[in-house]
Motif scaffolding. Structure first.
Motif, PDB file in Angstrom:
ATOM      1  N   LEU A 195      -5.486  -7.205  -2.469  1.00 49.18           N
ATOM      2  CA  LEU A 195      -5.595  -5.739  -2.363  1.00 49.18           C
ATOM      3  C   LEU A 195      -6.313  -5.157  -3.575  1.00 49.18           C
ATOM      4  O   LEU A 195      -7.147  -4.260  -3.447  1.00 49.18           O
ATOM      5  CB  LEU A 195      -4.204  -5.109  -2.256  1.00 49.18           C
ATOM      6  CG  LEU A 195      -3.604  -4.958  -0.877  1.00 49.18           C
ATOM      7  CD1 LEU A 195      -2.142  -4.536  -0.970  1.00 49.18           C
ATOM      8  CD2 LEU A 195      -4.389  -3.975  -0.029  1.00 49.18           C
ATOM      9  N   ASP A 196      -5.986  -5.663  -4.748  1.00 48.55           N
ATOM     10  CA  ASP A 196      -6.534  -5.112  -5.983  1.00 48.55           C
ATOM     11  C   ASP A 196      -7.915  -5.650  -6.342  1.00 48.55           C
ATOM     12  O   ASP A 196      -8.747  -4.910  -6.861  1.00 48.55           O
ATOM     13  CB  ASP A 196      -5.582  -5.387  -7.149  1.00 48.55           C
ATOM     14  CG  ASP A 196      -4.283  -4.609  -7.046  1.00 48.55           C
ATOM     15  OD1 ASP A 196      -4.215  -3.646  -6.245  1.00 48.55           O
ATOM     16  OD2 ASP A 196      -3.329  -4.972  -7.763  1.00 48.55           O
TER      17      ASP A 196
ATOM     18  N   ALA B 109      -6.487   1.192  10.332  1.00 52.62           N
ATOM     19  CA  ALA B 109      -5.313   1.116  11.205  1.00 52.62           C
ATOM     20  C   ALA B 109      -4.362   2.279  11.004  1.00 52.62           C
ATOM     21  O   ALA B 109      -3.634   2.655  11.923  1.00 52.62           O
ATOM     22  CB  ALA B 109      -4.565  -0.205  10.961  1.00 52.62           C
ATOM     23  N   GLY B 110      -4.337   2.856   9.803  1.00 52.90           N
ATOM     24  CA  GLY B 110      -3.338   3.871   9.496  1.00 52.90           C
ATOM     25  C   GLY B 110      -1.992   3.199   9.287  1.00 52.90           C
ATOM     26  O   GLY B 110      -1.881   1.982   9.278  1.00 52.90           O
TER      27      GLY B 110
ATOM     28  N   ARG C  33      -7.914  -3.604   2.457  1.00 52.72           N
ATOM     29  CA  ARG C  33      -8.082  -2.152   2.284  1.00 52.72           C
ATOM     30  C   ARG C  33      -8.742  -1.538   3.516  1.00 52.72           C
ATOM     31  O   ARG C  33      -8.307  -0.520   4.045  1.00 52.72           O
ATOM     32  CB  ARG C  33      -8.910  -1.876   1.028  1.00 52.72           C
ATOM     33  CG  ARG C  33      -9.341  -0.448   0.830  1.00 52.72           C
ATOM     34  CD  ARG C  33      -8.227   0.583   0.666  1.00 52.72           C
ATOM     35  NE  ARG C  33      -7.146   0.088  -0.139  1.00 52.72           N
ATOM     36  CZ  ARG C  33      -5.844   0.324   0.120  1.00 52.72           C
ATOM     37  NH1 ARG C  33      -5.489   1.063   1.155  1.00 52.72           N
ATOM     38  NH2 ARG C  33      -4.912  -0.160  -0.646  1.00 52.72           N
ATOM     39  N   ARG C  34      -9.816  -2.152   3.984  1.00 53.85           N
ATOM     40  CA  ARG C  34     -10.528  -1.648   5.155  1.00 53.85           C
ATOM     41  C   ARG C  34      -9.615  -1.654   6.376  1.00 53.85           C
ATOM     42  O   ARG C  34      -9.581  -0.679   7.141  1.00 53.85           O
ATOM     43  CB  ARG C  34     -11.767  -2.510   5.396  1.00 53.85           C
ATOM     44  CG  ARG C  34     -12.771  -1.926   6.352  1.00 53.85           C
ATOM     45  CD  ARG C  34     -14.061  -2.770   6.403  1.00 53.85           C
ATOM     46  NE  ARG C  34     -14.687  -2.902   5.097  1.00 53.85           N
ATOM     47  CZ  ARG C  34     -14.761  -4.059   4.410  1.00 53.85           C
ATOM     48  NH1 ARG C  34     -14.271  -5.175   4.895  1.00 53.85           N
ATOM     49  NH2 ARG C  34     -15.353  -4.088   3.234  1.00 53.85           N
TER      50      ARG C  34
ATOM     51  N   ASP D 216       0.821  -1.205   0.000  1.00 58.89           N
ATOM     52  CA  ASP D 216       0.000   0.000   0.000  1.00 58.89           C
ATOM     53  C   ASP D 216       0.863   1.266   0.000  1.00 58.89           C
ATOM     54  O   ASP D 216       0.480   2.278  -0.564  1.00 58.89           O
ATOM     55  CB  ASP D 216      -0.937  -0.001   1.206  1.00 58.89           C
ATOM     56  CG  ASP D 216      -1.906   1.152   1.178  1.00 58.89           C
ATOM     57  OD1 ASP D 216      -2.700   1.242   0.214  1.00 58.89           O
ATOM     58  OD2 ASP D 216      -1.873   1.977   2.114  1.00 58.89           O
ATOM     59  N   ARG D 217       2.034   1.182   0.599  1.00 57.18           N
ATOM     60  CA  ARG D 217       2.977   2.316   0.609  1.00 57.18           C
ATOM     61  C   ARG D 217       3.733   2.437  -0.711  1.00 57.18           C
ATOM     62  O   ARG D 217       4.518   3.362  -0.888  1.00 57.18           O
ATOM     63  CB  ARG D 217       3.979   2.156   1.753  1.00 57.18           C
ATOM     64  CG  ARG D 217       3.363   2.424   3.102  1.00 57.18           C
ATOM     65  CD  ARG D 217       4.317   2.380   4.276  1.00 57.18           C
ATOM     66  NE  ARG D 217       5.719   2.450   3.961  1.00 57.18           N
ATOM     67  CZ  ARG D 217       6.671   1.854   4.666  1.00 57.18           C
ATOM     68  NH1 ARG D 217       6.368   1.133   5.738  1.00 57.18           N
ATOM     69  NH2 ARG D 217       7.933   1.975   4.328  1.00 57.18           N
ATOM     70  N   GLY D 218       3.521   1.470  -1.634  1.00 55.69           N
ATOM     71  CA  GLY D 218       4.130   1.556  -2.946  1.00 55.69           C
ATOM     72  C   GLY D 218       5.457   0.835  -3.092  1.00 55.69           C
ATOM     73  O   GLY D 218       6.133   0.990  -4.106  1.00 55.69           O
TER      74      GLY D 218
END
Length: 100
Positions: A78-79, A92-93, A86-87, A52-54
């Protein structure tokens, strides 16, 4: 993704939702799962946060030690999955923001 809904899973999820602290989670999951199962679950979540951070697959593998097959599966979820990762990520951040 294939659905695995069942009465047993419903019961498990209801029990998890009733846990009230990190300590209760540790107690429950240490009784429920093997150390390897817990490590595998936590690593998959780590992979989701990193993707998610790439981060690239190579960077994720280097940081977590998981296989490219596991990274690929998490990325697919994820995709194209049901939105669970995702949720969880959104709620959570970033791991370092919440002490995780």
């Amino acid at each position: 993704m294939q659905s695995v809904n069942s009465e047993s899973l419903d019961r498990l999820y209801r029990v998890i939702l009733q846990l009230k602290s990190i300590e209760e989670c540790y107690d429950f999951f240490e009784d429920l799962c093997t150390i390897k199962e817990l490590r595998d679950l936590s690593q998959r979540l780590d992979v989701a946060f990193l993707l998610d951070r790439g981060l690239s697959y190579q960077a994720v593998a280097g940081e977590t030690g998981v296989s490219s097959a596991t990274i690929c599966r998490v990325k697919k979820c994820l995709d194209y999955g049901s939105g669970g990762y995702r949720r969880a990520i959104d709620r959570a951040g970033a791991p370092d923001e919440k002490g995780g």
